[in-house]
Design an enzyme around this catalytic site. Sequence first.
Site, PDB file in Angstrom:
ATOM      1  CE1 TYR A  38       0.561   0.442   4.131  1.00 29.43           C
ATOM      2  CE2 TYR A  38       0.835  -1.812   3.984  1.00 29.43           C
ATOM      3  CZ  TYR A  38       1.419  -0.181   4.894  1.00 29.43           C
ATOM      4  OH  TYR A  38       2.269  -1.153   5.742  1.00 29.43           O
ATOM      5  N   GLY A  39       2.191   1.240  -0.446  1.00 34.14           N
ATOM      6  CA  GLY A  39       2.469   2.135  -0.151  1.00 34.14           C
ATOM      7  C   GLY A  39       3.914   2.164  -1.050  1.00 34.14           C
ATOM      8  CB  THR A  40       7.977   3.294  -0.846  1.00 32.72           C
ATOM      9  OG1 THR A  40       8.475   2.265   0.009  1.00 32.72           O
ATOM     10  CG2 THR A  40       7.294   4.127  -0.098  1.00 32.72           C
ATOM     11  CG  LEU A  41       7.347  -2.291  -1.236  1.00 35.51           C
ATOM     12  CD1 LEU A  41       7.417  -3.505  -0.207  1.00 35.51           C
ATOM     13  CD2 LEU A  41       8.734  -2.915  -2.270  1.00 35.51           C
ATOM     14  CD  GLU A 106       7.790  -2.331   4.040  1.00 35.79           C
ATOM     15  OE1 GLU A 106       7.527  -1.794   5.561  1.00 35.79           O
ATOM     16  OE2 GLU A 106       7.286  -2.075   3.112  1.00 35.79           O
TER      17      GLU A 106
END
Length: 171
Positions: A38-41, A106
């Site tokens: 849900y983010g930078t990946l 992470e």
Amino acid sequence: MESACSLTTSEKLRQDAPMATPDHTCHPGPSPQGVFVYGTLQQGEERAGAWPRSPRTRQRATARGILFDLGPYPAMLPGNDLVGGEFWEITAPDMPATLQVLDHIEGYNQGDANLYERRVISCHLETGKTVSAYTYFLAQSDMTHALDKIAAGSDGIHLWRRGSHSRPPLQ
């Protein structure tokens, strides 16, 4: 209830999905088939190139949680909001290497100093299918006390976006 085939993509993503469960608990059903990010990946984001293996498929998805903007990246905590992201389907032989790299990114499996915890969740795909997926929840929830959660869009989905750039469409 309407069939999944007659729903719009936004309606399919908003259908009820169960809450997350800790990764170390027993969970019914098959092993996770991929990873919900849900983010930078996500595709088009800063760490999209960090994946050690290409996914079998990648598609928009939602999961239950509460989404916060920590500045350079988001954080999710357990909750009932619909969080938007991507489901990256990973083959079983590629899953261990993928999780090893993502755990490092992470800050998971660092003992008491974990930044995130890997958990198994139910993830609802834009096709209407629900799958089991790994995702990462913020381990240090006290980091969010002074932050507002990310507001939902007009579709009811809480979606993190870096700055004002638009994310490229999934292919």
